[in-house]
Enzyme design. Sequence first.
Site, PDB file in Angstrom:
ATOM      1  N   GLY A  64       0.775  -1.248   0.000  1.00 58.12           N
ATOM      2  CA  GLY A  64       0.000   0.000   0.000  1.00 58.12           C
ATOM      3  C   GLY A  64       0.800   1.288   0.000  1.00 58.12           C
ATOM      4  O   GLY A  64       0.330   2.304  -0.493  1.00 58.12           O
ATOM      5  N   ASP A 120       0.743   3.247   4.543  1.00 56.25           N
ATOM      6  CA  ASP A 120      -0.369   3.910   3.862  1.00 56.25           C
ATOM      7  C   ASP A 120      -1.410   4.378   4.875  1.00 56.25           C
ATOM      8  O   ASP A 120      -1.716   5.559   4.960  1.00 56.25           O
ATOM      9  CB  ASP A 120      -0.981   2.989   2.789  1.00 56.25           C
ATOM     10  CG  ASP A 120      -1.424   1.623   3.307  1.00 56.25           C
ATOM     11  OD1 ASP A 120      -1.188   1.306   4.497  1.00 56.25           O
ATOM     12  OD2 ASP A 120      -2.011   0.855   2.517  1.00 56.25           O
ATOM     13  N   ASP A 123      -5.101   1.959  10.932  1.00 57.84           N
ATOM     14  CA  ASP A 123      -6.523   1.777  11.210  1.00 57.84           C
ATOM     15  C   ASP A 123      -6.666   1.318  12.667  1.00 57.84           C
ATOM     16  O   ASP A 123      -6.612   2.152  13.569  1.00 57.84           O
ATOM     17  CB  ASP A 123      -7.047   0.754  10.189  1.00 57.84           C
ATOM     18  CG  ASP A 123      -8.545   0.582  10.200  1.00 57.84           C
ATOM     19  OD1 ASP A 123      -9.255   1.537  10.545  1.00 57.84           O
ATOM     20  OD2 ASP A 123      -9.025  -0.513   9.873  1.00 57.84           O
ATOM     21  N   LYS A 151      -6.563   6.757  10.675  1.00 58.74           N
ATOM     22  CA  LYS A 151      -7.976   6.596  11.073  1.00 58.74           C
ATOM     23  C   LYS A 151      -8.008   6.440  12.594  1.00 58.74           C
ATOM     24  O   LYS A 151      -8.262   5.349  13.113  1.00 58.74           O
ATOM     25  CB  LYS A 151      -8.564   5.356  10.410  1.00 58.74           C
ATOM     26  CG  LYS A 151      -8.657   5.391   8.901  1.00 58.74           C
ATOM     27  CD  LYS A 151      -9.386   4.125   8.447  1.00 58.74           C
ATOM     28  CE  LYS A 151      -9.519   4.027   6.964  1.00 58.74           C
ATOM     29  NZ  LYS A 151     -10.132   2.729   6.566  1.00 58.74           N
ATOM     30  N   PHE A 172     -13.831   3.425   3.797  1.00 59.82           N
ATOM     31  CA  PHE A 172     -12.803   2.606   3.162  1.00 59.82           C
ATOM     32  C   PHE A 172     -12.278   3.344   1.938  1.00 59.82           C
ATOM     33  O   PHE A 172     -13.046   3.761   1.071  1.00 59.82           O
ATOM     34  CB  PHE A 172     -13.374   1.239   2.764  1.00 59.82           C
ATOM     35  CG  PHE A 172     -12.300   0.239   2.484  1.00 59.82           C
ATOM     36  CD1 PHE A 172     -11.734  -0.504   3.508  1.00 59.82           C
ATOM     37  CD2 PHE A 172     -11.837   0.040   1.188  1.00 59.82           C
ATOM     38  CE1 PHE A 172     -10.716  -1.425   3.249  1.00 59.82           C
ATOM     39  CE2 PHE A 172     -10.832  -0.875   0.918  1.00 59.82           C
ATOM     40  CZ  PHE A 172     -10.267  -1.608   1.960  1.00 59.82           C
ATOM     41  N   ASP A 179      -5.384  -0.296  -2.050  1.00 63.75           N
ATOM     42  CA  ASP A 179      -6.268  -1.166  -2.845  1.00 63.75           C
ATOM     43  C   ASP A 179      -7.551  -1.563  -2.134  1.00 63.75           C
ATOM     44  O   ASP A 179      -7.672  -1.474  -0.913  1.00 63.75           O
ATOM     45  CB  ASP A 179      -5.537  -2.459  -3.209  1.00 63.75           C
ATOM     46  CG  ASP A 179      -5.493  -3.434  -2.028  1.00 63.75           C
ATOM     47  OD1 ASP A 179      -5.068  -3.019  -0.940  1.00 63.75           O
ATOM     48  OD2 ASP A 179      -5.920  -4.591  -2.193  1.00 63.75           O
ATOM     49  N   ARG A 185      -5.090   0.560  -7.154  1.00 64.40           N
ATOM     50  CA  ARG A 185      -3.821   1.094  -6.637  1.00 64.40           C
ATOM     51  C   ARG A 185      -3.259   2.193  -7.537  1.00 64.40           C
ATOM     52  O   ARG A 185      -2.553   3.080  -7.086  1.00 64.40           O
ATOM     53  CB  ARG A 185      -2.773  -0.021  -6.533  1.00 64.40           C
ATOM     54  CG  ARG A 185      -3.036  -1.047  -5.453  1.00 64.40           C
ATOM     55  CD  ARG A 185      -1.790  -1.898  -5.237  1.00 64.40           C
ATOM     56  NE  ARG A 185      -2.070  -3.127  -4.516  1.00 64.40           N
ATOM     57  CZ  ARG A 185      -2.109  -3.235  -3.184  1.00 64.40           C
ATOM     58  NH1 ARG A 185      -1.916  -2.172  -2.431  1.00 64.40           N
ATOM     59  NH2 ARG A 185      -2.350  -4.393  -2.611  1.00 64.40           N
TER      60      ARG A 185
HETATM   61  P1  IMP Z   1      -4.622  -1.969  10.971  1.00 62.78           P
HETATM   62  O1  IMP Z   1      -3.750  -3.110  11.373  1.00 62.78           O
HETATM   63  O2  IMP Z   1      -6.049  -2.216  11.342  1.00 62.78           O
HETATM   64  O3  IMP Z   1      -4.144  -0.637  11.476  1.00 62.78           O
HETATM   65  O4  IMP Z   1      -4.667  -1.983   9.405  1.00 62.78           O
HETATM   66  C1  IMP Z   1      -3.878  -1.213   8.609  1.00 62.78           C
HETATM   67  C2  IMP Z   1      -3.832  -1.777   7.234  1.00 62.78           C
HETATM   68  O5  IMP Z   1      -5.135  -2.190   6.811  1.00 62.78           O
HETATM   69  C3  IMP Z   1      -3.395  -0.715   6.243  1.00 62.78           C
HETATM   70  O6  IMP Z   1      -1.992  -0.692   6.117  1.00 62.78           O
HETATM   71  C4  IMP Z   1      -4.093  -1.170   5.005  1.00 62.78           C
HETATM   72  O7  IMP Z   1      -3.306  -2.151   4.350  1.00 62.78           O
HETATM   73  C5  IMP Z   1      -5.366  -1.805   5.501  1.00 62.78           C
HETATM   74  N1  IMP Z   1      -6.452  -0.807   5.467  1.00 62.78           N
HETATM   75  C6  IMP Z   1      -7.028  -0.180   6.516  1.00 62.78           C
HETATM   76  N2  IMP Z   1      -7.964   0.685   6.095  1.00 62.78           N
HETATM   77  C7  IMP Z   1      -7.978   0.605   4.747  1.00 62.78           C
HETATM   78  C8  IMP Z   1      -8.715   1.293   3.724  1.00 62.78           C
HETATM   79  O8  IMP Z   1      -9.550   2.163   3.961  1.00 62.78           O
HETATM   80  N3  IMP Z   1      -8.415   0.949   2.428  1.00 62.78           N
HETATM   81  C9  IMP Z   1      -7.496  -0.007   2.097  1.00 62.78           C
HETATM   82  N4  IMP Z   1      -6.764  -0.645   3.035  1.00 62.78           N
HETATM   83  C10 IMP Z   1      -7.010  -0.346   4.344  1.00 62.78           C
HETATM   84 MG    MG Z   2      -0.914  -1.806   4.640  1.00 67.41          MG
END
Ligand code: IMP
Ligand code: MG
Length: 194
Positions: A64, A120, A123, A151, A172, A179, A185
Amino acid sequence: MAAGAGGDPGQRATSGLVRGDPLNKELKLLFSKKEIAETVARLAKEISADYADNKLILIGVLKGAFVFLADLVRHLTIPAQIEFIRIASYGSKKESSGEVIVTKDVETPVDGKDVLVVEDIVDTGLSLQFLIDHLRSKNPASVKVCALVDKKARREVEVQVDYTGFSMDDGFIVGYGIDFNEQYRALPEIFVVD
Ligand code: IMP
Ligand code: MG
């Protein structure tokens, strides 16, 4: 005019469908090319001011962050090594479960170096927490994080993002390297998927 998107003879509008899109999703413009370019330049300026001693390694998180990292490094005014890491997390397509493994590790020693993780999106924070722990075990001088999109409202574990491009609460997003099911992408702007 939607900043950065107007007049572009590309295959998409500021909202609507991407022509030939196999997923047939409705996309809404969230961050324009201009907003992204200004934000990336700001981040590079902050990073260039903070790291001056030639020990910086940027670690892009695949896939990403590949577009973001490519733009970011071209705005840096300090030397930096570039590495990539790739992790996989198990869970549904839109939610990470916290069960994370390294599928491609860094290939250069990072001990004694200043590591800057380039992500990227942060979350829940679970991926980043895992990554930071993994990289700290390699004895770098420091580990900090630069994320294009934070986020914050969705955080499940506390992780510090040192350089934040954009903040958003929910939704999202795709484009600019990011992606949905390996699509979108290559879009130069960031869109919300409905
Ligand atoms: P986390 O472990 O929940 O913080 O997830 C982070 C990862 O989830 C990011 O690096 C992205 O690869 C994916 N991700 C989270 N939100 C989105 C989104 O809105 N679009 C696409 N990928 C996302
Ligand atoms: Mg990622």
